[in-house]
Design an enzyme around this catalytic site. Structure first.
Site, mmCIF file in Angstrom:
data_model
loop_
_atom_site.group_PDB
_atom_site.id
_atom_site.type_symbol
_atom_site.label_atom_id
_atom_site.label_comp_id
_atom_site.label_asym_id
_atom_site.label_seq_id
_atom_site.Cartn_x
_atom_site.Cartn_y
_atom_site.Cartn_z
ATOM 1 N N HIS A 68 0.822 -1.211 0.000
ATOM 2 C CA HIS A 68 0.000 0.000 0.000
ATOM 3 C C HIS A 68 0.859 1.266 0.000
ATOM 4 C CE1 HIS A 68 0.411 -0.074 4.506
ATOM 5 N NE2 HIS A 68 0.417 1.237 4.315
ATOM 6 N N ASP A 113 -0.023 -7.641 1.738
ATOM 7 C CA ASP A 113 0.455 -6.254 1.697
ATOM 8 C C ASP A 113 1.988 -6.196 1.723
ATOM 9 O OD1 ASP A 113 0.428 -3.510 1.666
ATOM 10 O OD2 ASP A 113 -0.237 -3.280 3.748
ATOM 11 N N SER A 209 3.863 2.729 8.322
ATOM 12 C CA SER A 209 3.533 1.700 7.338
ATOM 13 C C SER A 209 4.765 1.213 6.594
ATOM 14 C CB SER A 209 2.531 2.244 6.325
ATOM 15 O OG SER A 209 1.266 2.397 6.897
#
Length: 254
Positions: A68, A113, A209
């Site tokens: 992402h 992911d 992230s």
């Protein structure tokens, strides 16, 4: 965090996420400042010279981050900063040669992911730059095992980046309990691992992230997503590295 995606390093930080519908990206909450020499695998993924995600060095030529974080697969959009506690200066800046998201990545559910970044040049290892070991497909993380997550993300659930690297120690979370807690957000799959405290207070958050979740000396997770940051009964969710060990080996030969 409000809601976020993250990759984590089980013992240092927590969870991080990227804004999307009901999910958000994150920074370390309830953690502590740490020197890059303690987590030399940690890198800052940057766009136009600005930090926006984390990543982990897995070899002199490859970095693992979250898919992402790399929805734009043009490698010219990215550089990594390695070897520095400060995300704004120091260490080395390296260009990215290719961006390879996992072919099964789902941007709606954050399943698979993972994204591999091939660097434009091999980087030399030192006290502040080093690869982290990867778990094999058969390896698991026991419920309650302490993990460390690190990153430059939000520390107060207000989406304000830290300049200096931080980390937080969080226990791995029972998978069934994690899935039940997040049932109304997105499905928690076998490709995910959860970490955090039932009481909340410690987590990764916006800006973390793609960063590492480490257990022992291995990269067991990548900061992926979560519902808010450090909230009670809402653990952070990481992409489980062991489930894509063969893919990493096939793509990077690591």
């Amino acid at each position: 965090m409000n809601q976020f995606l993250f990759v984590s390093f089980c013992a240092l930080l927590g969870l991080s996420q990227v804004s999307a519908a009901t999910l958000s990206s994150g920074r370390i909450v309830g953690g502590f400042q740490i020197d890059i020499a303690e987590v030399p695998h940690q890198v800052s993924l940057q766009r136009s010279g600005r930090h926006f995600c984390g990543g982990s060095i897995i070899s002199p030529r490859w970095v693992l981050t979250a898919a992402h974080c790399t929805t734009n697969t043009d490698p010219a959009a990215y550089t990594i900063r390695a070897g520095s506690t400060d995300r704004t200066n120091g260490g080395i800046i390296v260009k990215v040669k290719s961006v390879i998201p996992h072919p099964q990545y789902n941007g709606d559910t954050y399943n698979y992911d993972f994204s591999l970044l091939e660097l434009d040049e091999s980087i030399g290892f030192s006290r502040s730059i080093e690869a982290i070991a990867l778990p094999e497909a058969s390896e698991t993380v026991a419920d309650g095992a302490m993990c460390t997550v690190s990153g430059w993300g939000d520390t107060k659930n207000v989406f304000e980046m830290n300049t200096l690297l931080r980390a937080v120690n969080v226990p791995s979370y029972n998978q069934a309990e994690c899935a039940a807690a997040l049932v109304n957000v997105v499905p928690v799959t076998e490709q995910m691992i959860c970490a955090g405290y039932a009481a909340g207070g410690k987590d990764s958050c916006q800006g973390d992230s793609g960063g590492p979740l480490v257990s022992g000396d291995k990269l067991v997770g990548v900061v992926s997503w979560g519902k808010g940051c450090a909230l009670p009964n809402l653990p952070g969710v990481y992409a489980r590295v062991s489930t894509v060990r063969q893919w990493i080996r096939e793509v990077s030969e690591v």
